[in-house]
Motif scaffolding. Structure first.
Motif, PDB file in Angstrom:
ATOM      1  N   ASP A   8       9.773   4.378  -4.017  1.00  0.00           N
ATOM      2  CA  ASP A   8       9.082   5.714  -4.166  1.00  0.00           C
ATOM      3  C   ASP A   8       8.596   5.551  -2.169  1.00  0.00           C
ATOM      4  O   ASP A   8       7.766   4.409  -2.173  1.00  0.00           O
ATOM      5  N   SER A   9       9.063   6.287  -1.231  1.00  0.00           N
ATOM      6  CA  SER A   9       8.360   6.173   0.024  1.00  0.00           C
ATOM      7  C   SER A   9       7.228   6.839  -0.071  1.00  0.00           C
ATOM      8  O   SER A   9       6.256   6.412   1.016  1.00  0.00           O
ATOM      9  N   HIS A  10       7.148   7.725  -1.023  1.00  0.00           N
ATOM     10  CA  HIS A  10       5.812   8.557  -0.354  1.00  0.00           C
ATOM     11  C   HIS A  10       4.953   9.240  -1.973  1.00  0.00           C
ATOM     12  O   HIS A  10       5.891   9.242  -3.061  1.00  0.00           O
ATOM     13  N   LEU A  21       3.102   2.685  -8.271  1.00  0.00           N
ATOM     14  CA  LEU A  21       3.966   2.272  -7.347  1.00  0.00           C
ATOM     15  C   LEU A  21       5.091   1.116  -8.081  1.00  0.00           C
ATOM     16  O   LEU A  21       5.075   0.489  -8.252  1.00  0.00           O
ATOM     17  N   ARG A  22       6.218   1.400  -7.704  1.00  0.00           N
ATOM     18  CA  ARG A  22       7.563   0.919  -7.926  1.00  0.00           C
ATOM     19  C   ARG A  22       7.944   0.270  -7.347  1.00  0.00           C
ATOM     20  O   ARG A  22       7.977   0.553  -5.871  1.00  0.00           O
ATOM     21  N   GLU A  88      -1.003   2.495   2.753  1.00  0.00           N
ATOM     22  CA  GLU A  88      -0.005   2.339   2.659  1.00  0.00           C
ATOM     23  C   GLU A  88       0.378   0.974   2.146  1.00  0.00           C
ATOM     24  O   GLU A  88      -0.408  -0.154   1.724  1.00  0.00           O
ATOM     25  N   TYR A  89       1.727   0.873   0.589  1.00  0.00           N
ATOM     26  CA  TYR A  89       1.919  -0.329  -0.338  1.00  0.00           C
ATOM     27  C   TYR A  89       2.863  -1.115  -0.017  1.00  0.00           C
ATOM     28  O   TYR A  89       4.480  -0.525  -0.031  1.00  0.00           O
ATOM     29  N   LEU A 111       0.467   5.838  -0.187  1.00  0.00           N
ATOM     30  CA  LEU A 111       0.083   7.181  -1.627  1.00  0.00           C
ATOM     31  C   LEU A 111      -0.921   7.907  -0.786  1.00  0.00           C
ATOM     32  O   LEU A 111      -2.020   7.286   0.233  1.00  0.00           O
ATOM     33  N   ALA A 112      -1.206   9.299  -1.358  1.00  0.00           N
ATOM     34  CA  ALA A 112      -2.595  10.112  -1.373  1.00  0.00           C
ATOM     35  C   ALA A 112      -2.493  10.288  -2.021  1.00  0.00           C
ATOM     36  O   ALA A 112      -2.689  10.391  -3.323  1.00  0.00           O
ATOM     37  N   VAL A 113      -4.011  10.589  -1.682  1.00  0.00           N
ATOM     38  CA  VAL A 113      -4.775  10.599  -3.194  1.00  0.00           C
ATOM     39  C   VAL A 113      -5.827  11.738  -2.328  1.00  0.00           C
ATOM     40  O   VAL A 113      -6.599  12.008  -1.502  1.00  0.00           O
ATOM     41  N   ASN A 114      -5.635  13.135  -3.832  1.00  0.00           N
ATOM     42  CA  ASN A 114      -6.041  14.215  -3.572  1.00  0.00           C
ATOM     43  C   ASN A 114      -7.103  14.496  -4.122  1.00  0.00           C
ATOM     44  O   ASN A 114      -7.416  13.824  -5.243  1.00  0.00           O
TER      45      ASN A 114
END
Lengths: 115, 116
Positions: A8-10, A21-22, A88-89, A111-114
C-alpha cells in the motif's frame, strides 16, 4: 536477488483504530528485515528489526511486526493509532545474510491518522 | 547528542557548481553509508565505507560523485558540475559491523540539495 514490496502506498486510519502496513519480501536466504519511520522533515528512525530469533518483533511506540516465512511477509501493526504516528514507513531487507552490508528499501507507505 | 550529524542541512546551488557535504557518524561505528532520497521514494544506496575503505559504489553513481572517509571517521560526498537532476535529500547512515548478527543503520537528518 533480494527485494521488498510494500503493498500500500497510502493508508488512512482513524485515531484509536488498528494500523496494518503490509510488506512482502523476496530473498534467497534467511533475511534480516527492518521497519523504519520517517516523520516530515526528520531523519529516518529504526522502529524494529527481525534477526531470525523470535518471529514476533516488538518495536518502539507500540509497533510490532511478525515474520512469516511461509507467506514471505513482515507486516507492521499497532493496536491503536495515535496522531503522532502519521509518517512515512519503510520496509527494508538486508542484501546478505548476517551482517547487513546494504539495505534494500521498499517504496514506502504513507500513514495518515484522522482525528 | 551522539547521533549521526550532517552538514549543511540545506544547500542551494546553481547548475554547474560543485558542492560538498559532510557526515559525522556515531563515534564507535566503523561503517558509513550514503543514500539519496527523492520525494515519494525510499532511500537509494550510493556508496559505503568500512573504516576508511570505500567497499562499494552503486552503478547508478555518476563519475561526478565522489566520496571519501580519509581517517575512518567523518565522510564527505562531493558532487561536481551539479545538474538539476541531482536535487534530492542526501542521507548518511552509520553502523557497527559485527562478526555475527545484524547491525542496524542509524541515519542522520540529511542534506537537502536544490540545484537551480
Amino acid at each position: 536477488a533480494q527485494s521488498v514490496t510494500q503493498l500500500d502506498s497510502h493508508v488512512s486510519v482513524s485515531e484509536g483504530t488498528p494500523v496494518l502496513l503490509r510488506c512482502n519480501y523476496s530473498s534467497s536466504y534467511s533475511p534480516s528485515l527492518f521497519w523504519y519511520v520517517q516523520h516530515p522533515n526528520k531523519g529516518l528512525q529504526l522502529l524494529l528489526k527481525y534477526t531470525s530469533a523470535a518471529t514476533l518483533v516488538k518495536g518502539i511506540n507500540g509497533f510490532e511486526a511478525e515474520f512469516k516465512k511461509s507467506e514471505t511477509s513482515f507486516h507492521l501493526t499497532k493496536p491503536s493509532a495515535h496522531m503522532s504516528d502519521a509518517a512515512e514507513y519503510f520496509c527494508v531487507v538486508s542484501d546478505q545474510a548476517g551482517n547487513n552490508r546494504k539495505l534494500i528499501w521498499g517504496l514506502g507507505t504513507s500513514l495518515a491518522v484522522n482525528p | 547528542d551522539t547521533g549521526v550529524s550532517q552538514d549543511p542541512r540545506h544547500k542551494i546551488t546553481k547548475r554547474g557548481q560543485n558542492v560538498t557535504f559532510r557526515c559525522d557518524p556515531i563515534s564507535e561505528h566503523n561503517r558509513l553509508y550514503w543514500y539519496r532520497q527523492t520525494l515519494g521514494q525510499g532511500p537509494e544506496f550510493l556508496t559505503y565505507f568500512q573504516n576508511e575503505a570505500q567497499l562499494e559504489k552503486s552503478r547508478l553513481l555518476s563519475d561526478r560523485f565522489s566520496a571519501e572517509r580519509p581517517k575512518g571517521s567523518f565522510s564527505t560526498l562531493e558532487i561536481q558540475r551539479t545538474e538539476q537532476g541531482d536535487s534530492a535529500m542526501y542521507l548518511c547512515a552509520s553502523s557497527l559491523a559485527r562478526a555475527a548478527g545484524v547491525s542496524e543503520q542509524y541515519f542522520g537528518p540529511g542534506t537537502r540539495l536544490t540545484v537551480t
